[in-house]
Enzyme design. Structure first.
Site, PDB file in Angstrom:
ATOM      1  N   HIS A  91      -9.530  -1.981   4.376  1.00  0.00           N
ATOM      2  CA  HIS A  91      -8.238  -2.646   4.158  1.00  0.00           C
ATOM      3  C   HIS A  91      -8.036  -3.757   5.173  1.00  0.00           C
ATOM      4  CE1 HIS A  91      -7.622   1.531   2.647  1.00  0.00           C
ATOM      5  NE2 HIS A  91      -7.243   0.839   1.586  1.00  0.00           N
TER       6      HIS A  91
ATOM      7  N   HIS B 258      -7.667   1.809   6.303  1.00  0.00           N
ATOM      8  CA  HIS B 258      -8.926   1.987   7.027  1.00  0.00           C
ATOM      9  C   HIS B 258      -9.571   0.617   7.220  1.00  0.00           C
ATOM     10  CE1 HIS B 258      -8.295   6.234   6.466  1.00  0.00           C
ATOM     11  NE2 HIS B 258      -8.136   6.041   5.160  1.00  0.00           N
TER      12      HIS B 258
ATOM     13  N   THR C 115       0.828  -1.208   0.000  1.00  0.00           N
ATOM     14  CA  THR C 115       0.000   0.000   0.000  1.00  0.00           C
ATOM     15  C   THR C 115       0.858   1.252   0.000  1.00  0.00           C
ATOM     16  OG1 THR C 115      -1.804   1.174   1.089  1.00  0.00           O
ATOM     17  CG2 THR C 115      -0.275   0.038   2.533  1.00  0.00           C
ATOM     18  N   ARG C 116       0.279   2.356  -0.522  1.00  0.00           N
ATOM     19  CA  ARG C 116       0.935   3.664  -0.438  1.00  0.00           C
ATOM     20  C   ARG C 116      -0.007   4.656   0.244  1.00  0.00           C
ATOM     21  NH1 ARG C 116      -1.653   5.248  -5.644  1.00  0.00           N
ATOM     22  NH2 ARG C 116      -1.897   7.307  -4.742  1.00  0.00           N
TER      23      ARG C 116
ATOM     24  N   ARG D  12      -8.196  -4.077  -7.152  1.00  0.00           N
ATOM     25  CA  ARG D  12      -8.837  -3.642  -8.394  1.00  0.00           C
ATOM     26  C   ARG D  12      -7.912  -2.754  -9.245  1.00  0.00           C
ATOM     27  NH1 ARG D  12     -12.088   0.866  -9.465  1.00  0.00           N
ATOM     28  NH2 ARG D  12     -13.831   0.444 -10.859  1.00  0.00           N
ATOM     29  N   ASP D  13      -7.286  -1.764  -8.613  1.00  0.00           N
ATOM     30  CA  ASP D  13      -6.480  -0.792  -9.376  1.00  0.00           C
ATOM     31  C   ASP D  13      -5.054  -0.768  -8.839  1.00  0.00           C
ATOM     32  OD1 ASP D  13      -8.643   0.296 -10.982  1.00  0.00           O
ATOM     33  OD2 ASP D  13      -9.393   1.120  -9.092  1.00  0.00           O
TER      34      ASP D  13
END
Ligand code: PPS
Length: 571
Positions: A204, A201, A196-197, A290-291
């Site tokens: 996640h 929350h 992650t960057r 997803r992205d």
């Protein structure tokens, strides 16, 4: 698939032992040296510590061509991202094949010696198309490549002297060998890594817990703390958020470790690269959403990479990887059930809630409520410190326009008004003044102008970071450099570009300093608007024209903008 630790095969660690390191340091004294950029430093760290195994140095041309074209090293090994050392023409022209170069940390220590095997001039536009699938410069990775890369690439093997030192969070940093040992010591046979960057929350947490359960694995939270996307939350605040979130996981099965990676945001290729890196860190599974590693939308509002394309690319290469893809859908909050669910599993007709990053930032800035289903109070408190209400943030007003356009006068009026309002320290970095002090040795070549603007940008970014107001008033004739400065500053606070659009004829007719007359007579060379270009801003936040309005009116227009944006309370 049977997986036993350590995963990921042989590590290519490039740091020599202490005695050899001492010897190399002595040799380095007599070698030409290259001061690494931050991006190069992050790449070097992951080369030296084995995270980029099997690479043994910066890529030579054959590997580079093969990676760009087909995502493979020249020996056929899967590797999707070029890892190259870009240098200036002058430095490159002093080198030949076989030369050794000392690579230095920005603070001066020699970290490694590169034995040069290849020197070449890459086709950067082609690299952008091949690696990023676009040459659109609104893609931050493409922009970095096309605007900030130096023109010559050096390839060659590395002899590592020491890893770059880290003063921040040393207890949360591990080399691949250290993580493999730690997993082994804890008896963690299977480990699923989460990249992650962003701050984490509840969604996640839910996603990673499900992924760990699905893979029957322990969990590694492996956030990037090198280069991420301009405008991301700084990593100090993020780490405090991760530490808060960590309290909500079972202690024995979850670990937080920081990854000093320079992200390229290259979507599917980047996701594959992330998986290979985590494989090297000894993980057995890797979560892709997803992205994954997406830079968001292009200039036309279309995503650079379609949803789920990263998962497809990893799936297509799964048989070549020792790390298993754990594909995840977007998680949504099903209100009636009081629970997060993958979107496709939500009951028909259920009210599904989600909050975009943009909406979260808006609420934080406006001091509005963030619902409890979205995040944890400790995380929100931390983010509120990072996103203070706009009226307490620092910002930069960056004037640009021709010589004699009226930048300095409007800037002075604006400064006076802001001082009258009070509340924040205000600094004026006027073009002429900067050239007397900060940039006194510079001329007006493109190189010198760019350096001048970057210096102004650096000072303004420091002021903005520390919650002051920076008013800059140089000509700043080049679009790309202005954008670079915008990026530098936007990570700390708003950047307001003010185009002083007074036409050339008016500036020339005024000719307050007599410079236009001299430029026309050929006594001054490279004069903006006469024999040097001025690139008009494409989307300035404010435009004023001192041939159409007084300086007071122009300054007032800027104040109204600042008020509308919530940056000041009363104009
Ligand atoms: S730049 O391009 O942004 O680095 O220029 P800047 O630092 O703002 O400096 C501009 C002032 O320097 C004077 N001057 C010139 N300007 C443009 N081109 C050439 N060749 C040149 N030589 C000297 C000029 O007075 C500029 O001041 P302003 O206040 O803009 O009139």
């Amino acid at each position: 698939m049977k997986l036993t630790p350590p995963h990921g095969g042989l590590l290519q660690e490039l740091v020599r032992d202490a005695a050899q390191g001492e010897q190399l340091k002595q040799e380095a004294i007599y070698l030409p040296s290259w001061d690494l950029s931050w991006r190069q430093l992050w790449d070097l760290e992951l080369l030296l510590n084995g995270a980029f195994s099997p690479l043994a140095g910066f890529m030579g041309q054959a590997d580079y061509d093969s990676v760009c074209q087909g995502m493979r090293l020249s020996d056929g090994t899967l590797w999707p991202i070029p890892i190259t050392l870009d240098v200036g023409e002058e430095f490159a022209s002093s080198l030949s094949q076989g030369d050794r170069v000392a690579l230095r940390h920005p603070e001066g220590m020699v970290l490694a010696i590169l034995t040069v095997s290849d020197i070449w001039r890459p086709e950067l536009a082609q690299e952008a198309e091949q690696v990023y699938g676009t040459s659109d410069q609104s893609h931050p990775g493409v922009f970095g490549l096309l605007q900030q890369s130096r023109p010559v690439y050096l390839g060659g093997r590395l002899e590592g002297i020491e890893l770059p030192p880290h003063h921040t969070y040393p207890q949360l940093r591990h080399t691949p060998a250290e993580l493999r040992r730690l997993f082994s010591k804890r008896g963690w046979g299977r480990v699923v890594a989460f990249q992650t960057r962003n701050p984490m929350h509840r969604a996640h947490l839910e996603l990673t817990r499900r992924a760990a359960a699905q893979a029957e694995a322990n969990l590694l939270l492996h956030p990037v703390v090198g280069r991420t996307k301009p405008g991301d939350v700084d990593y100090f605040a993020r780490v405090r958020c991760y530490q808060a979130v960590l309290q909500h996981y079972p202690q024995q099965t979850t670990l937080l470790s920081l990854l000093p990676l320079a992200m390229r945001l290259a979507g599917p290729r980047e996701a594959l690269w992330h998986a290979i890196i985590r494989q090297n860190y000894g993980c057995s599974h890797f979560i892709v959403g997803r992205d994954h590693a997406s830079p968001g939308k292009d200039g036309n509002g279309q995503p650079f990479y379609p949803p789920y394309v990263a998962q497809e690319l990893l799936q297509a290469h799964q048989s070549e990887l020792a790390i298993v893809l754990v594909a995840f859908e977007e998680m949504v909050y099903a209100e009636e059930r009081g629970q997060y669910l993958p979107r496709s599993q939500a009951p028909a007709g259920a009210r599904l809630l989600s909050l975009s990053g943009t909406e979260l930032r808006r609420r934080l800035r406006a001091g509005l409520d963030v619902p409890a289903w979205f995040s944890y109070p400790e995380v929100i408190a931390e983010l509120r410190r990072s996103y203070p209400p706009r009226a307490r943030q620092g910002f930069t007003v960056f004037f640009t326009g021709l010589s004699g356009a009226g930048k300095s006068t409007v800037a002075q009026v604006l400064m006076a008004k802001l001082m009258e309002l009070g509340g924040r320290p205000v600094t004026l970095l006027d073009g002429d003044i900067v050239r007397k002090h900060l940039s006194s040795e510079l001329g007006f070549s493109k190189h010198d102008r760019d350096l001048n603007i970057r210096r102004i940008g650096f000072v303004a970014s420091e002021i903005t970071k520390n919650r002051g107001v920076a008013i800059c008033a140089p000509i700043a004739p080049y679009r790309a450099t202005r954008r670079e400065v915008r990026q530098m500053i936007a990570q700390y606070g708003p950047f307001i570009e003010v185009y002083v659009a007074t036409p050339l004829e008016v500036c020339e007719a005024r000719d307050r300093k007599g410079l236009y007359a001299k430029a026309r007579a050929g006594l001054i060379k490279e004069f903006t608007g006469i024999d040097d270009p001025y690139q008009v801003p494409e989307k300035p936040e404010v435009t004023v024209d001192s041939s159409q309005m007084s300086s007071e009116e122009a300054a007032h227009r800027i104040l109204l903008y600042l008020e509308r944006e919530g940056l000041i309370n009363s104009a």
